[in-house]
Design a protein around this motif. Structure first.
Motif, PDB file in Angstrom:
ATOM      1  N   GLU A  82       0.811  -1.230   0.000  1.00 52.66           N
ATOM      2  CA  GLU A  82       0.000   0.000   0.000  1.00 52.66           C
ATOM      3  C   GLU A  82       0.845   1.282   0.000  1.00 52.66           C
ATOM      4  OE1 GLU A  82      -3.158  -0.468  -0.643  1.00 52.66           O
ATOM      5  OE2 GLU A  82      -2.746  -2.615  -0.477  1.00 52.66           O
ATOM      6  N   ARG A  83       2.145   1.130   0.284  1.00 53.21           N
ATOM      7  CA  ARG A  83       3.002   2.332   0.316  1.00 53.21           C
ATOM      8  C   ARG A  83       3.039   3.051  -1.030  1.00 53.21           C
ATOM      9  NH1 ARG A  83       8.668   0.772   1.999  1.00 53.21           N
ATOM     10  NH2 ARG A  83       8.014  -1.339   1.564  1.00 53.21           N
ATOM     11  N   ILE A  84       2.732   2.332  -2.129  1.00 54.58           N
ATOM     12  CA  ILE A  84       2.813   3.028  -3.426  1.00 54.58           C
ATOM     13  C   ILE A  84       1.813   4.174  -3.524  1.00 54.58           C
ATOM     14  CG2 ILE A  84       3.773   1.087  -4.757  1.00 54.58           C
ATOM     15  CD1 ILE A  84       1.121   0.639  -6.032  1.00 54.58           C
ATOM     16  N   TRP A  85       0.711   4.081  -2.763  1.00 54.64           N
ATOM     17  CA  TRP A  85      -0.348   5.102  -2.910  1.00 54.64           C
ATOM     18  C   TRP A  85       0.021   6.440  -2.272  1.00 54.64           C
ATOM     19  CZ3 TRP A  85      -2.254   3.085  -6.814  1.00 54.64           C
ATOM     20  CH2 TRP A  85      -2.575   1.734  -6.886  1.00 54.64           C
ATOM     21  N   SER A  86       1.173   6.515  -1.629  1.00 57.46           N
ATOM     22  CA  SER A  86       1.603   7.841  -1.156  1.00 57.46           C
ATOM     23  C   SER A  86       2.204   8.630  -2.324  1.00 57.46           C
ATOM     24  CB  SER A  86       2.634   7.702  -0.029  1.00 57.46           C
ATOM     25  OG  SER A  86       3.795   7.048  -0.526  1.00 57.46           O
ATOM     26  N   ARG A  87       2.510   7.938  -3.430  1.00 59.15           N
ATOM     27  CA  ARG A  87       3.174   8.605  -4.554  1.00 59.15           C
ATOM     28  C   ARG A  87       2.257   8.872  -5.737  1.00 59.15           C
ATOM     29  NH1 ARG A  87       8.915   6.564  -5.262  1.00 59.15           N
ATOM     30  NH2 ARG A  87       8.802   7.985  -7.030  1.00 59.15           N
ATOM     31  N   LEU A  88       1.063   8.282  -5.720  1.00 60.16           N
ATOM     32  CA  LEU A  88       0.113   8.536  -6.807  1.00 60.16           C
ATOM     33  C   LEU A  88      -1.296   8.176  -6.373  1.00 60.16           C
ATOM     34  CD1 LEU A  88       0.606   5.879  -9.652  1.00 60.16           C
ATOM     35  CD2 LEU A  88       1.268   5.532  -7.339  1.00 60.16           C
ATOM     36  N   GLY A  89      -2.281   8.713  -7.133  1.00 68.34           N
ATOM     37  CA  GLY A  89      -3.673   8.566  -6.725  1.00 68.34           C
ATOM     38  C   GLY A  89      -4.395   7.427  -7.420  1.00 68.34           C
ATOM     39  N   VAL A  90      -5.703   7.347  -7.161  1.00 71.76           N
ATOM     40  CA  VAL A  90      -6.525   6.282  -7.762  1.00 71.76           C
ATOM     41  C   VAL A  90      -7.804   6.868  -8.374  1.00 71.76           C
ATOM     42  CG1 VAL A  90      -5.624   4.431  -6.292  1.00 71.76           C
ATOM     43  CG2 VAL A  90      -7.576   5.741  -5.508  1.00 71.76           C
ATOM     44  N   GLU A  91      -7.699   8.097  -8.865  1.00 75.50           N
ATOM     45  CA  GLU A  91      -8.885   8.748  -9.448  1.00 75.50           C
ATOM     46  C   GLU A  91      -8.723   8.892 -10.959  1.00 75.50           C
ATOM     47  OE1 GLU A  91     -11.597   9.482  -7.978  1.00 75.50           O
ATOM     48  OE2 GLU A  91     -10.961   9.260  -5.899  1.00 75.50           O
ATOM     49  N   PRO A  92      -9.834   8.752 -11.706  1.00 76.28           N
ATOM     50  CA  PRO A  92      -9.766   9.053 -13.139  1.00 76.28           C
ATOM     51  C   PRO A  92      -9.288  10.492 -13.320  1.00 76.28           C
ATOM     52  CG  PRO A  92     -11.959   8.265 -12.512  1.00 76.28           C
ATOM     53  CD  PRO A  92     -11.182   8.388 -11.255  1.00 76.28           C
ATOM     54  N   SER A  93      -8.527  10.743 -14.376  1.00 81.77           N
ATOM     55  CA  SER A  93      -7.934  12.085 -14.484  1.00 81.77           C
ATOM     56  C   SER A  93      -8.833  13.067 -15.222  1.00 81.77           C
ATOM     57  CB  SER A  93      -6.580  12.018 -15.186  1.00 81.77           C
ATOM     58  OG  SER A  93      -6.764  11.792 -16.561  1.00 81.77           O
ATOM     59  N   GLY A  94      -9.648  12.554 -16.145  1.00 83.46           N
ATOM     60  CA  GLY A  94     -10.505  13.473 -16.919  1.00 83.46           C
ATOM     61  C   GLY A  94      -9.710  14.350 -17.868  1.00 83.46           C
ATOM     62  N   THR A  95      -8.420  14.080 -18.012  1.00 83.14           N
ATOM     63  CA  THR A  95      -7.606  14.825 -18.987  1.00 83.14           C
ATOM     64  C   THR A  95      -6.848  13.812 -19.853  1.00 83.14           C
ATOM     65  OG1 THR A  95      -5.753  14.957 -17.449  1.00 83.14           O
ATOM     66  CG2 THR A  95      -7.219  16.850 -17.507  1.00 83.14           C
ATOM     67  N   ALA A  96      -6.163  14.315 -20.888  1.00 83.19           N
ATOM     68  CA  ALA A  96      -5.454  13.414 -21.794  1.00 83.19           C
ATOM     69  C   ALA A  96      -4.393  12.613 -21.055  1.00 83.19           C
ATOM     70  CB  ALA A  96      -4.807  14.208 -22.917  1.00 83.19           C
ATOM     71  N   PHE A  97      -4.079  11.433 -21.586  1.00 82.44           N
ATOM     72  CA  PHE A  97      -3.138  10.514 -20.929  1.00 82.44           C
ATOM     73  C   PHE A  97      -1.738  11.103 -20.780  1.00 82.44           C
ATOM     74  CE2 PHE A  97      -0.552   8.974 -24.517  1.00 82.44           C
ATOM     75  CZ  PHE A  97      -1.298   9.443 -25.587  1.00 82.44           C
ATOM     76  N   ASN A  98      -1.407  12.081 -21.622  1.00 85.74           N
ATOM     77  CA  ASN A  98      -0.053  12.653 -21.565  1.00 85.74           C
ATOM     78  C   ASN A  98      -0.086  14.119 -21.119  1.00 85.74           C
ATOM     79  OD1 ASN A  98      -1.209  13.756 -23.774  1.00 85.74           O
ATOM     80  ND2 ASN A  98       0.238  12.933 -25.270  1.00 85.74           N
ATOM     81  N   SER A  99      -1.142  14.472 -20.375  1.00 85.07           N
ATOM     82  CA  SER A  99      -1.324  15.876 -19.961  1.00 85.07           C
ATOM     83  C   SER A  99      -0.363  16.280 -18.828  1.00 85.07           C
ATOM     84  CB  SER A  99      -2.766  16.049 -19.504  1.00 85.07           C
ATOM     85  OG  SER A  99      -2.929  17.288 -18.884  1.00 85.07           O
ATOM     86  N   LEU A 100       0.059  17.531 -18.876  1.00 84.70           N
ATOM     87  CA  LEU A 100       0.925  18.080 -17.828  1.00 84.70           C
ATOM     88  C   LEU A 100       0.160  18.929 -16.828  1.00 84.70           C
ATOM     89  CD1 LEU A 100       3.357  18.832 -20.570  1.00 84.70           C
ATOM     90  CD2 LEU A 100       4.422  18.434 -18.366  1.00 84.70           C
ATOM     91  N   VAL A 101      -1.034  19.410 -17.217  1.00 87.44           N
ATOM     92  CA  VAL A 101      -1.666  20.485 -16.449  1.00 87.44           C
ATOM     93  C   VAL A 101      -2.014  20.143 -15.003  1.00 87.44           C
ATOM     94  CG1 VAL A 101      -2.548  21.929 -18.330  1.00 87.44           C
ATOM     95  CG2 VAL A 101      -3.876  19.966 -17.576  1.00 87.44           C
ATOM     96  N   GLN A 102      -2.605  18.953 -14.773  1.00 82.46           N
ATOM     97  CA  GLN A 102      -3.024  18.632 -13.403  1.00 82.46           C
ATOM     98  C   GLN A 102      -1.842  18.520 -12.451  1.00 82.46           C
ATOM     99  OE1 GLN A 102      -5.261  15.066 -14.024  1.00 82.46           O
ATOM    100  NE2 GLN A 102      -7.227  16.128 -14.002  1.00 82.46           N
ATOM    101  N   LEU A 103      -0.710  18.084 -12.993  1.00 81.76           N
ATOM    102  CA  LEU A 103       0.457  17.860 -12.139  1.00 81.76           C
ATOM    103  C   LEU A 103       0.881  19.120 -11.398  1.00 81.76           C
ATOM    104  CD1 LEU A 103       2.723  15.619 -14.376  1.00 81.76           C
ATOM    105  CD2 LEU A 103       1.794  14.999 -12.140  1.00 81.76           C
ATOM    106  N   GLU A 104       0.681  20.252 -12.039  1.00 82.52           N
ATOM    107  CA  GLU A 104       1.061  21.528 -11.411  1.00 82.52           C
ATOM    108  C   GLU A 104       0.228  21.735 -10.140  1.00 82.52           C
ATOM    109  OE1 GLU A 104       3.128  24.241 -12.985  1.00 82.52           O
ATOM    110  OE2 GLU A 104       3.031  25.067 -10.969  1.00 82.52           O
ATOM    111  N   ALA A 105      -1.093  21.617 -10.289  1.00 79.17           N
ATOM    112  CA  ALA A 105      -1.979  21.824  -9.137  1.00 79.17           C
ATOM    113  C   ALA A 105      -1.839  20.705  -8.099  1.00 79.17           C
ATOM    114  CB  ALA A 105      -3.427  21.912  -9.617  1.00 79.17           C
ATOM    115  N   ASP A 106      -1.510  19.497  -8.567  1.00 76.05           N
ATOM    116  CA  ASP A 106      -1.440  18.343  -7.662  1.00 76.05           C
ATOM    117  C   ASP A 106      -0.023  18.113  -7.114  1.00 76.05           C
ATOM    118  OD1 ASP A 106      -4.114  17.990  -8.232  1.00 76.05           O
ATOM    119  OD2 ASP A 106      -3.851  16.251  -9.521  1.00 76.05           O
ATOM    120  N   ASN A 107       0.847  19.071  -7.286  1.00 79.58           N
ATOM    121  CA  ASN A 107       2.223  18.986  -6.746  1.00 79.58           C
ATOM    122  C   ASN A 107       2.988  17.733  -7.166  1.00 79.58           C
ATOM    123  OD1 ASN A 107       2.182  21.450  -5.282  1.00 79.58           O
ATOM    124  ND2 ASN A 107       0.808  20.441  -3.805  1.00 79.58           N
ATOM    125  N   GLY A 108       2.800  17.359  -8.430  1.00 78.11           N
ATOM    126  CA  GLY A 108       3.596  16.239  -8.953  1.00 78.11           C
ATOM    127  C   GLY A 108       3.097  14.865  -8.546  1.00 78.11           C
TER     128      GLY A 108
END
Ligand code: GLU
Length: 304
Positions: free
Chosen positions: A79-105
């Motif tokens: 379960e430690r992997i989930w501290s590094r990434l989420g489990v929600e649909p992104s609703g953006t393109a698979f190669n999008s950069l935009v959410q990462l800015e707001a989500d702090n990487g």
């Protein structure tokens, strides 16, 4: 009606419809594939196997491999992997950069490129020889030593991979990539370059229909709960921006790739692989989706 008969009937129906969509030309090698290829193969936990069309031809599985890298990272770190990434649909393109800015990487899920890069980073940290060890892992899932990367495909993707390079460096700037981004990217491109046939793909993914255990030697790859979670992620995030539509029309966990392949899992029943290279506007195989929709409708079996 038996699965074989339904597969034959649905295959014939879908074979005859127009071959709509486009090849994924942004990776130069993927534009050289014969767009009329169409194959289907099912492997069931009752040890039944059946294929039609080009089910023995190898193709580039691309993002489908992200499920396998996630399984290995999950097996190693739990379960430690989930501290590094989420489990929600992104609703953006698979190669999008935009959410990462707001989500702090922190990528939204493991199946968008950013999430798959964080998983790649975990494997680069955890494995002695990431490229070889990952290959051994997948070869062991179905006892198939014929599985391999394609240097032709990985080199082709690397030659135009500017956006992926940007994504990996961007995540690194937030501290969520721990290794050298070039090393992580090389592993990521290798992973996406795996070539399998529909037959090999359905055999390989059967453990996800079997509560996380391989069928041929009863080895626990994941716990029952981890297996349920991987299937849940495929259900909610497996089809780019069309995951809702896939759940709506097909009703199975699955994962697609821009090579035109799709793997669909019916827990406790089967793994079903489809390949037709032309993609719809959302990046999913046009005929692959048509086939799976008609297959679950006709078999009247889905997880719902
Ligand atoms: N290697 C592809 C990329 O990074 C994977 C895309 C996909 O199949 O979704 O663009």
């Amino acid at each position: 009606m038996s699965f074989n008969k339904i597969i034959e009937e649905v295959y014939e129906k879908v074979r005859l419809i127009g071959n709509d969509g486009q090849l994924a030309s942004y990776i130069p090698e993927l534009a050289n594939v014969d767009s009329h290829k169409f194959g289907v193969h099912i492997s069931t936990i009752d040890r039944m196997a059946f294929g039609v069309g080009n089910y023995r031809d190898k193709f580039s599985i691309q993002s489908i491999a992200k499920v396998l890298s996630l399984c290995l990272a999950y097996q190693i770190l739990g379960e430690r992997i989930w501290s590094r990434l989420g489990v929600e649909p992104s609703g953006t393109a698979f190669n999008s950069l935009v959410q990462l800015e707001a989500d702090n990487g922190i990528p939204r899920n493991p199946f968008i490129n950013s999430g798959a890069m964080v998983i790649s980073d975990i494997l680069v940290s955890e494995l002695d020889n990431p490229r070889e060890d990952f290959l051994s892992f997948i070869r062991g899932l179905s006892n198939n030593l014929g599985l391999d990367y394609s240097e032709r495909i990985s080199a082709s993707e690397k030659s135009v991979g500017f956006r992926n390079v940007a994504l990996c460096n961007f995540i690194k700037s937030f501290g969520n990539i721990q290794n050298d981004p070039n090393e992580v990217l090389d592993f990521y491109f290798d992973l996406c370059s795996l070539e399998l046939s529909c037959k090999e793909l359905s055999e390989l993914f059967l453990f996800l229909a079997n509560n996380g255990q391989t069928l041929f030697d009863n080895k626990a790859i994941l716990t029952k709960s981890q297996c349920k979670r991987i299937n849940a992620l495929m259900q909610t995030c497996g089809f780019y921006d069309e995951s809702g539509e896939f759940a709506f029309k097909v009703g199975l966990p699955g994962k697609s790739g821009v090579g035109g392949g799709i793997i669909a899992i019916h827990p406790n029943q089967y793994a079903l692989a489809v390949w037709s290279p032309k993609l719809n506007k959302k990046g999913n195989s046009y005929k692959g989706l048509k086939f799976l929709e008609a297959f679950t409708t006709k078999s009247e079996l889905s997880i719902f």
